[in-house]
Design an enzyme around this catalytic site. Structure first.
Site, mmCIF file in Angstrom:
data_model
loop_
_atom_site.group_PDB
_atom_site.id
_atom_site.type_symbol
_atom_site.label_atom_id
_atom_site.label_comp_id
_atom_site.label_asym_id
_atom_site.label_seq_id
_atom_site.Cartn_x
_atom_site.Cartn_y
_atom_site.Cartn_z
ATOM 1 C CB CYS A 51 -0.895 -0.007 1.239
ATOM 2 S SG CYS A 51 -2.046 1.395 1.304
ATOM 3 C CG ASP A 53 -0.606 3.935 5.369
ATOM 4 O OD1 ASP A 53 0.348 4.354 6.066
ATOM 5 O OD2 ASP A 53 -1.791 3.994 5.737
ATOM 6 N NE ARG A 55 -0.513 4.366 8.820
ATOM 7 C CZ ARG A 55 -1.775 4.158 9.190
ATOM 8 N NH1 ARG A 55 -2.120 4.272 10.457
ATOM 9 N NH2 ARG A 55 -2.682 3.830 8.282
ATOM 10 C CG HIS A 107 -1.321 -1.069 5.895
ATOM 11 N ND1 HIS A 107 -1.857 -0.077 6.676
ATOM 12 C CD2 HIS A 107 -1.554 -0.689 4.614
ATOM 13 C CE1 HIS A 107 -2.363 0.867 5.904
ATOM 14 N NE2 HIS A 107 -2.200 0.527 4.642
ATOM 15 C CB CYS A 110 -5.612 -0.526 4.754
ATOM 16 S SG CYS A 110 -5.315 0.071 3.073
#
Ligand code: CO
Length: 218
Positions: A51, A53, A55, A107, A110
């Site tokens: 992803c 993202d 993080r 993750h 999400c």
């Protein structure tokens, strides 16, 4: 206020460049030849499809170094049959770099999956998230039984990863590679943000056996 905001913005940009200089210094201190070796070429064994993202950076999550992981990321780690970007990365990774493992890494928490599980409109991205609503449709009987919203999202995150593993298995790129390289494996993971640990969903594939009769190609 406006000037303060602009100063903060400029500082955060300058911080990036300073961060880069610090990184170069640290690497050279450990190995003066580090960048010369990097410049010679890459030979990664891993393709990471994760992803976007911020993080879940592939290298940090797996404690790997530059040069070890070839990476494709998009919102909610979706592998769409007609996505030329994903297919190009997959083809290059499989047929040129000859990676040994492909990891689809979702993750927890999400935002893309959470949005797909809602009724809210977010704009253009709704069209991308529709692929995840399709995954929900396949598993709605189970997801609808979960009362806790976070758990509902996290279960759909797992189903989404599993579906994308199957989507990769269905590509001609992977199936043609398997004819010559049965060692090529595709795995499904979820990165658990609260602990940092990866949950291996144990859906690893290295053949077309479980794909169903119309998906295994001659
Ligand atoms: Co995400």
């Amino acid at each position: 206020m406006a000037n303060q905001g602009k100063a903060d913005q400029q500082r955060s940009y300058e911080d990036l460049l300073q961060g880069n200089r610090d990184w170069v210094d640290q690497e050279l201190e450990k190995d003066p030849e580090f960048f010369n070796k990097l410049a010679e070429g890459q030979n990664p064994d891993i393709l990471w499809i994760g992803c976007s993202d911020s993080r879940v950076p592939a290298n940090q999550v797996t404690n790997t170094r530059p040069g070890q992981v070839f990476v494709h990321r998009n919102i909610a780690n979706v592998c769409v049959h007609s996505d030329m970007n994903m297919l190009s990365v997959l083809d290059y990774a499989v047929n040129v770099l000859k990676v040994k493992h492909i990891i689809v890494a979702g993750h927890e928490n999400c935002g893309g999956v959470a949005a797909a599980l809602s009724n809210k409109q977010y704009g253009l991205i709704d069209n991308w998230l529709r692929h995840i609503k399709d995954v929900y449709r396949l598993h709605s009987h189970e997801i609808d039984l979960i009362s806790d919203q976070t758990e509902r999202v996290n279960r759909l995150i797992e189903f989404n990863v599993i579906e994308q593993v199957f989507n990769l298995c269905k590509t001609t790129i992977v199936q043609n590679a398997w004819k010559e390289r049965p060692d090529l494996q595709i795995h499904g993971w979820v990165v658990q943000l609260k602990s940092g640990y990866v949950k291996d969903l144990k859906v690893s594939c290295s053949g077309t056996e479980n794909l169903g009769k119309i998906f295994a190609l001659d």
